[in-house]
Design a protein around this motif. Structure first.
Motif, PDB file in Angstrom:
ATOM      1  N   ASN A  43      40.146  44.532  38.326  1.00  0.00           N
ATOM      2  CA  ASN A  43      41.961  44.332  38.092  1.00  0.00           C
ATOM      3  C   ASN A  43      41.731  45.356  36.696  1.00  0.00           C
ATOM      4  O   ASN A  43      40.561  45.142  35.786  1.00  0.00           O
ATOM      5  N   GLN A  44      42.187  46.025  35.915  1.00  0.00           N
ATOM      6  CA  GLN A  44      41.909  46.583  34.316  1.00  0.00           C
ATOM      7  C   GLN A  44      42.988  45.809  33.941  1.00  0.00           C
ATOM      8  O   GLN A  44      42.892  46.148  32.464  1.00  0.00           O
ATOM      9  N   TYR A  45      43.796  44.759  34.095  1.00  0.00           N
ATOM     10  CA  TYR A  45      44.021  44.320  33.100  1.00  0.00           C
ATOM     11  C   TYR A  45      43.520  42.549  33.027  1.00  0.00           C
ATOM     12  O   TYR A  45      42.915  42.562  34.114  1.00  0.00           O
ATOM     13  N   PRO A  46      43.389  42.261  31.436  1.00  0.00           N
ATOM     14  CA  PRO A  46      42.238  41.345  31.876  1.00  0.00           C
ATOM     15  C   PRO A  46      42.850  39.869  32.554  1.00  0.00           C
ATOM     16  O   PRO A  46      43.823  39.780  33.129  1.00  0.00           O
ATOM     17  N   LEU A  47      42.298  39.211  32.213  1.00  0.00           N
ATOM     18  CA  LEU A  47      42.264  37.837  33.014  1.00  0.00           C
ATOM     19  C   LEU A  47      43.320  36.645  33.067  1.00  0.00           C
ATOM     20  O   LEU A  47      42.989  36.816  31.947  1.00  0.00           O
ATOM     21  N   ILE A  48      43.817  36.263  33.910  1.00  0.00           N
ATOM     22  CA  ILE A  48      45.287  35.904  34.102  1.00  0.00           C
ATOM     23  C   ILE A  48      45.224  34.517  35.669  1.00  0.00           C
ATOM     24  O   ILE A  48      45.436  35.339  35.783  1.00  0.00           O
ATOM     25  N   GLY A  49      45.862  33.605  34.747  1.00  0.00           N
ATOM     26  CA  GLY A  49      45.528  33.176  35.495  1.00  0.00           C
ATOM     27  C   GLY A  49      46.265  31.779  35.592  1.00  0.00           C
ATOM     28  O   GLY A  49      46.349  31.265  34.847  1.00  0.00           O
ATOM     29  N   SER A  50      46.789  30.684  36.858  1.00  0.00           N
ATOM     30  CA  SER A  50      46.757  29.193  36.569  1.00  0.00           C
ATOM     31  C   SER A  50      46.285  28.537  36.787  1.00  0.00           C
ATOM     32  O   SER A  50      45.406  28.774  37.994  1.00  0.00           O
ATOM     33  N   PHE A  51      46.693  27.229  37.099  1.00  0.00           N
ATOM     34  CA  PHE A  51      45.954  26.135  37.696  1.00  0.00           C
ATOM     35  C   PHE A  51      46.435  24.930  37.813  1.00  0.00           C
ATOM     36  O   PHE A  51      47.466  24.455  37.170  1.00  0.00           O
ATOM     37  N   PHE A  52      46.734  23.794  38.272  1.00  0.00           N
ATOM     38  CA  PHE A  52      46.832  22.626  38.362  1.00  0.00           C
ATOM     39  C   PHE A  52      44.983  21.146  38.225  1.00  0.00           C
ATOM     40  O   PHE A  52      44.212  22.138  38.993  1.00  0.00           O
ATOM     41  N   PHE A  53      45.469  20.529  38.105  1.00  0.00           N
ATOM     42  CA  PHE A  53      44.597  19.371  37.659  1.00  0.00           C
ATOM     43  C   PHE A  53      44.402  17.822  37.846  1.00  0.00           C
ATOM     44  O   PHE A  53      46.149  17.529  37.491  1.00  0.00           O
ATOM     45  N   LYS A  54      44.553  17.083  39.025  1.00  0.00           N
ATOM     46  CA  LYS A  54      44.827  15.558  39.355  1.00  0.00           C
ATOM     47  C   LYS A  54      43.771  15.038  38.871  1.00  0.00           C
ATOM     48  O   LYS A  54      41.976  15.984  39.323  1.00  0.00           O
TER      49      LYS A  54
END
Length: 115
Positions: free
Chosen positions: A3-14
């Motif tokens: 991917n040419q875009y900077p890494l971006i993401g989502s998460f959840f923690f329990k």
């Protein structure tokens, strides 16, 4: 998936009864949802998500180990959490923000801009 875009993401923690974290994440450089676990380094107080953890996850066939620090954002009345993942050389690798929904910490993360 490159991917040419900077890494971006989502998460959840329990949070587990023992104060550790289990969760999942996704980002723009992978086509799957992956798991992440984090063991609290100081088990004496786990009434909140705030603390330091040893985090582990796999992505694209590689296993990652980082120190995850979770703190409350300064001067914030709405309990927004800041998350920082650092490598074994104490170099920041990821930065995130999140908030609680029914005792689940959800949010976003990105590659650290200060590297």
């Amino acid at each position: 998936m490159a991917n040419q875009y900077p890494l971006i993401g989502s998460f959840f923690f329990k949070k587990t009864q023992n104060g550790n974290l289990i969760g999942e994440f996704s980002n723009n450089q992978s086509d799957i949802i992956s798991t992440e676990s984090a063991d609290r380094t100081d088990p004496s107080d786990f009434s909140d998500f705030v603390g330091v953890y040893n985090a582990t996850w796999q992505q694209n066939g590689e296993t990652f180990f980082r120190t995850l620090s979770i703190s409350l954002k300064q001067n914030n009345l709405h309990r927004i959490y800041e998350l920082r993942w650092v490598d074994s050389n104490r170099h920041p690798t990821f930065y995130g923000e999140g908030f609680l929904v029914e005792n689940i910490l959800i949010g976003h993360y990105r590659i650290n801009n200060t590297q």
